[in-house]
Design a protein around this motif. Structure first.
Motif, PDB file in Angstrom:
ATOM      1  N   LYS A  45      80.360  37.477  36.159  1.00 62.15           N
ATOM      2  CA  LYS A  45      81.742  36.981  36.070  1.00 62.15           C
ATOM      3  C   LYS A  45      82.050  35.909  37.116  1.00 62.15           C
ATOM      4  N   GLY A  46      81.078  35.604  37.983  1.00 65.23           N
ATOM      5  CA  GLY A  46      81.268  34.570  38.987  1.00 65.23           C
ATOM      6  C   GLY A  46      82.119  35.003  40.173  1.00 65.23           C
ATOM      7  N   ILE A  47      82.226  36.306  40.396  1.00 60.53           N
ATOM      8  CA  ILE A  47      82.991  36.826  41.534  1.00 60.53           C
ATOM      9  C   ILE A  47      82.132  36.694  42.787  1.00 60.53           C
ATOM     10  N   SER A  48      82.653  36.047  43.813  1.00 60.36           N
ATOM     11  CA  SER A  48      81.886  35.815  45.037  1.00 60.36           C
ATOM     12  C   SER A  48      81.977  36.998  45.993  1.00 60.36           C
ATOM     13  N   THR A  49      81.048  37.020  46.950  1.00 56.33           N
ATOM     14  CA  THR A  49      81.077  38.057  47.982  1.00 56.33           C
ATOM     15  C   THR A  49      81.730  37.494  49.244  1.00 56.33           C
ATOM     16  N   LEU A  50      82.171  38.386  50.087  1.00 50.45           N
ATOM     17  CA  LEU A  50      82.702  38.020  51.391  1.00 50.45           C
ATOM     18  C   LEU A  50      81.610  38.291  52.411  1.00 50.45           C
ATOM     19  N   LEU A  51      81.587  37.564  53.496  1.00 47.59           N
ATOM     20  CA  LEU A  51      80.613  37.819  54.550  1.00 47.59           C
ATOM     21  C   LEU A  51      81.067  39.017  55.372  1.00 47.59           C
ATOM     22  N   SER A  52      80.127  39.901  55.670  1.00 48.72           N
ATOM     23  CA  SER A  52      80.464  41.070  56.465  1.00 48.72           C
ATOM     24  C   SER A  52      79.267  41.460  57.314  1.00 48.72           C
ATOM     25  N   ASP A  53      79.512  41.690  58.597  1.00 51.08           N
ATOM     26  CA  ASP A  53      78.451  42.167  59.474  1.00 51.08           C
ATOM     27  C   ASP A  53      78.827  43.516  60.085  1.00 51.08           C
ATOM     28  N   LYS A  54      79.887  44.109  59.566  1.00 47.63           N
ATOM     29  CA  LYS A  54      80.372  45.361  60.119  1.00 47.63           C
ATOM     30  C   LYS A  54      80.200  46.543  59.163  1.00 47.63           C
ATOM     31  N   PHE A  55      79.483  46.344  58.064  1.00 41.43           N
ATOM     32  CA  PHE A  55      79.318  47.406  57.080  1.00 41.43           C
ATOM     33  C   PHE A  55      78.218  48.367  57.497  1.00 41.43           C
ATOM     34  N   ARG A  56      78.509  49.659  57.409  1.00 41.46           N
ATOM     35  CA  ARG A  56      77.494  50.694  57.668  1.00 41.46           C
ATOM     36  C   ARG A  56      77.425  51.600  56.460  1.00 41.46           C
ATOM     37  N   ASN A  57      76.235  51.833  55.978  1.00 38.97           N
ATOM     38  CA  ASN A  57      76.027  52.732  54.842  1.00 38.97           C
ATOM     39  C   ASN A  57      75.495  54.049  55.391  1.00 38.97           C
ATOM     40  N   ILE A  58      76.255  55.114  55.228  1.00 36.67           N
ATOM     41  CA  ILE A  58      75.851  56.428  55.715  1.00 36.67           C
ATOM     42  C   ILE A  58      75.429  57.253  54.500  1.00 36.67           C
ATOM     43  N   VAL A  59      74.150  57.583  54.441  1.00 35.86           N
ATOM     44  CA  VAL A  59      73.593  58.310  53.304  1.00 35.86           C
ATOM     45  C   VAL A  59      73.770  59.805  53.509  1.00 35.86           C
ATOM     46  N   SER A  60      74.265  60.450  52.466  1.00 37.26           N
ATOM     47  CA  SER A  60      74.475  61.902  52.520  1.00 37.26           C
ATOM     48  C   SER A  60      73.133  62.631  52.531  1.00 37.26           C
ATOM     49  N   LYS A  61      73.088  63.760  53.221  1.00 36.52           N
ATOM     50  CA  LYS A  61      71.870  64.569  53.283  1.00 36.52           C
ATOM     51  C   LYS A  61      72.022  65.863  52.493  1.00 36.52           C
ATOM     52  N   VAL A  62      72.871  65.848  51.490  1.00 38.18           N
ATOM     53  CA  VAL A  62      73.123  67.054  50.708  1.00 38.18           C
ATOM     54  C   VAL A  62      72.015  67.304  49.751  1.00 38.18           C
TER      55      VAL A  62
END
Length: 62
Positions: A45-62
């Protein structure tokens, strides 16, 4: 007795393109399998991304 708190989430931005860019950016960093399909849709759809250097992905251990 405890305290009962009721809150409501409200979208305060009305610029649809900006909201979609935020959504794509979040999905871009996600490791969830569904995120790949969402990102592909946004790219198509041509939707652009924003720049981010503060994202953290925390993976669940369930």
């Amino acid at each position: 007795m405890g305290t009962f708190t009721l809150s409501q989430v409200v979208v305060t931005r009305s610029n649809e393109e900006e909201l979609l860019s935020i959504a794509r950016t979040l999905e871009e960093y996600s490791t969830h399998p569904t995120a790949k399909a969402v990102v592909a849709y946004f790219k198509d759809k041509g939707i652009s991304t924003l720049l981010s250097d503060k994202f953290r992905n925390i993976v669940s251990k369930v």
